[in-house]
Design an enzyme around this catalytic site. Sequence first.
Site, PDB file in Angstrom:
ATOM      1  N   PRO A  90       0.814  -1.218   0.000  1.00 42.01           N
ATOM      2  CA  PRO A  90       0.000   0.000   0.000  1.00 42.01           C
ATOM      3  C   PRO A  90       0.855   1.279   0.000  1.00 42.01           C
ATOM      4  CG  PRO A  90      -0.736  -1.519   1.719  1.00 42.01           C
ATOM      5  CD  PRO A  90       0.569  -2.042   1.193  1.00 42.01           C
ATOM      6  N   ASP A 170      -9.685   0.101 -25.615  1.00 44.09           N
ATOM      7  CA  ASP A 170     -10.371   0.354 -24.352  1.00 44.09           C
ATOM      8  C   ASP A 170     -10.269   1.831 -24.040  1.00 44.09           C
ATOM      9  OD1 ASP A 170     -11.059  -2.217 -23.970  1.00 44.09           O
ATOM     10  OD2 ASP A 170      -9.441  -2.686 -22.586  1.00 44.09           O
TER      11      ASP A 170
HETATM   12  C1  4GO Z   1      -0.430  -4.671  -1.386  1.00 45.20           C
HETATM   13  C2  4GO Z   1      -0.086  -5.543  -0.361  1.00 45.20           C
HETATM   14  C3  4GO Z   1      -2.335  -3.998  -0.131  1.00 45.20           C
HETATM   15  C4  4GO Z   1      -1.561  -3.898  -1.264  1.00 45.20           C
HETATM   16  C5  4GO Z   1      -0.881  -5.575   0.766  1.00 45.20           C
HETATM   17  C6  4GO Z   1      -1.957  -2.940  -2.338  1.00 45.20           C
HETATM   18  N1  4GO Z   1      -2.004  -4.823   0.851  1.00 45.20           N
HETATM   19  N2  4GO Z   1      -2.847  -2.028  -2.039  1.00 45.20           N
HETATM   20  N3  4GO Z   1      -0.582  -6.336   1.843  1.00 45.20           N
HETATM   21  O1  4GO Z   1      -1.397  -3.016  -3.415  1.00 45.20           O
HETATM   22  C7  4GO Z   1       2.704  -6.534   3.184  1.00 45.20           C
HETATM   23  C8  4GO Z   1       1.981  -7.576   3.953  1.00 45.20           C
HETATM   24  C9  4GO Z   1       1.778  -5.930   2.210  1.00 45.20           C
HETATM   25  C10 4GO Z   1       0.613  -7.674   3.408  1.00 45.20           C
HETATM   26  C11 4GO Z   1       0.659  -6.946   2.102  1.00 45.20           C
END
Ligand code: 4GO
Length: 246
Positions: A90, A170
């Site tokens: 994230p 698209d």
């Molecule tokens: C990526 C990994 C969300 C995303 C994650 C995303 N959550 N929004 N979780 O791309 C490290 C441990 C990250 C769990 C993982």
Amino acid sequence: MWIGVVTPMPQLVTAGLVEGVVGRATEADLLDVELFNVRDHATDRYGSIDDRPFGGAPGMLMMAEPLAMCTDEALRKSPVANPVTVYLSPQGEKLTQGLVGELAEVEAMILISGRYEGVDERYIQEYVDREISVGDYVLSGGELPALILIDAVGRLIEGTLGNEKSAKDDSFGDNLLEGPQFTRPREWRGKTVPSVLTSGDHAEIAGWRHEQALLRTWQRRPDLLTDRRFNSAERAWLERHVNKTR
Ligand code: 4GO
């Protein structure tokens, strides 16, 4: 394209690779996804890959060394010397169609999917070229984000779609949302298909679709239009329609 996925849960990734466009691309040797299980690189006799965070915090973190050993194995198997390494989190740069297009050009990449509360920052510093997020929400692992990236990139690889034009056609190809679409029957529950779509006039249809894409983008995602220049016809059309629809 070759994609290595470094993960403690390879079965979760496998499940998403067999069907659809990605499955067919793999079948046709346009895409080769290879899985690397972090668990196979545990450094103690208990098979541990996680440990408690320094400074105290809830949950566990993935240790740097098993991840590093697993990534080294993926690097050895990569068909090119320097595949792009991507950690899904994230905290990463937001995945957009533009970034997908950029990644679709590389010959090889390694996707790293974390679990628990994340990974030791020193591993990211040593091994990761790009940190990418698939959206502003938290998941329990990076495997689904890796599949999202593989799917989005996979459908752009030359020869993957039955109709290779459709990926570029698209609406997102020019940063607009797709407008409304219709298939048979012509009338359903008293609702009819816009007559232009059954007119057979291809120029008229293309113009209508472009207008609908603009209108929908203006209504739902005006942020996508901020960097866009409109010609006078587009501007006039939008202003005429924005107040009367919805
Ligand atoms: C990526 C990994 C969300 C995303 C994650 C995303 N959550 N929004 N979780 O791309 C490290 C441990 C990250 C769990 C993982």
